[in-house]
Design a protein around this motif. Structure first.
Motif: not given
Lengths: 126, 136
Positions: A83-91, A28-33, A105-116
């Motif tokens: 196959n793999r599943k992850f439960l992710v927050s609303d943020k 986790e970074t400040d802006n994304e997972y 190697v697969l890299t997935v970047t999940l940016p956080k919402r502004e308010e998070a």
């Protein structure tokens, strides 16, 4: 590389099923997972990432060339679909999710919402 | 065999236990060293595949000496200096030697890396192929 993960049971032997669980690192970074998953043997076009009801699902269809056991004389690994599943927050900003594949190697970047994102709180001088 | 550890694996694989008891050989060959390889043989060709996710081709060293093929790879850590929620992937340097069933042509070795899989193609050397002897 070791926890080259998956449960191998007899019912998994059908190559059409998803039977490998890729090992992942998530940070986790400040802006994304950022999620990194080892998925050797999957070409880019065979990766499917879906986000539904806070559930991130990663599917990888193995290249058929690697599943064939023709002429096989010695085996240390078996590959099949991932196959793999992850439960992710609303943020998570769902529109902003990006993914890249490099050397299996697969890299997935999940940016956080502004308010998070973390906010610096200014201290007002009295 | 490309599997994660499951507590029940050890309990339920009775065949495995029996095998190990008698000759220390596991039916699943799970305790092999990295890199995991598969060997395919057809006619005069050998194909060796090794699992190498996250390894760039410059970090792989394939060497052929006599009829022993050595695969050496260095999987560099790609850790970020950030808090981790999960750390399951493994890194490190691995080396494995494979004794080939016959002498292969050192000039016709072909190694490719594709999507994290190393494929090495080898061909039997002309000198060890069967030859017809003419009778004078």
């Amino acid at each position: 590389m070791a926890t080259q993960v998956a449960k191998r049971t007899d019912r998994n032997l059908d190559k059409k099923d998803y039977c490998l669980v890729p090992p992942v690192d998530i940070y986790e970074t400040d802006n994304e997972y950022v999620l990194k998953a080892d998925m050797p043997g999957v070409p880019k076009e065979n990766i499917e990432i879906t986000f539904n009801n806070n559930e991130l699902e990663i599917n990888g269809k193995i290249d058929e060339a690697y599943t064939s056991s023709d002429n096989l004389t010695y085996r240390e690994f078996t590959l099949c679909n991932y196959n793999r599943k992850f439960l992710v927050s609303d943020k998570i900003n769902v529109e902003g999710i990006t993914a890249t594949l490099e050397n299996g190697v697969l890299t997935v970047t999940l940016p956080k919402r502004e308010e998070a994102k973390p906010k610096k709180i200014e201290i007002k001088a009295e | 065999m490309f599997t994660t550890y499951d507590l029940l694996d050890d309990v339920l694989t009775l065949r495995d236990m029996v095998d190990r008891f008698f000759d220390e050989v596991s039916t699943t060959r799970r305790r092999v060293e990295f890199p995991y390889i598969n060997v395919y043989e057809k006619d005069d060709d050998i194909v060796i595949r090794a699992i190498a996710p996250g390894v760039s081709s410059s970090d792989v060293n394939v060497q052929l000496a006599d009829n022993t093929l050595t695969i050496e790879m260095n999987r560099k850590e790609d850790y970020a200096d950030k808090p981790y929620l999960r750390k399951e992937r493994e890194f490190g340097s691995y080396k494995k030697s494979i004794k080939l069933p016959y002498y292969v042509d050192p000039d016709r070795v072909e190694a490719t890396m594709n999507n994290g899989i190393l494929t090495i193609k080898l061909t039997k050397h002309e000198s060890v192929k069967p030859r017809k002897i003419t009778i004078n």
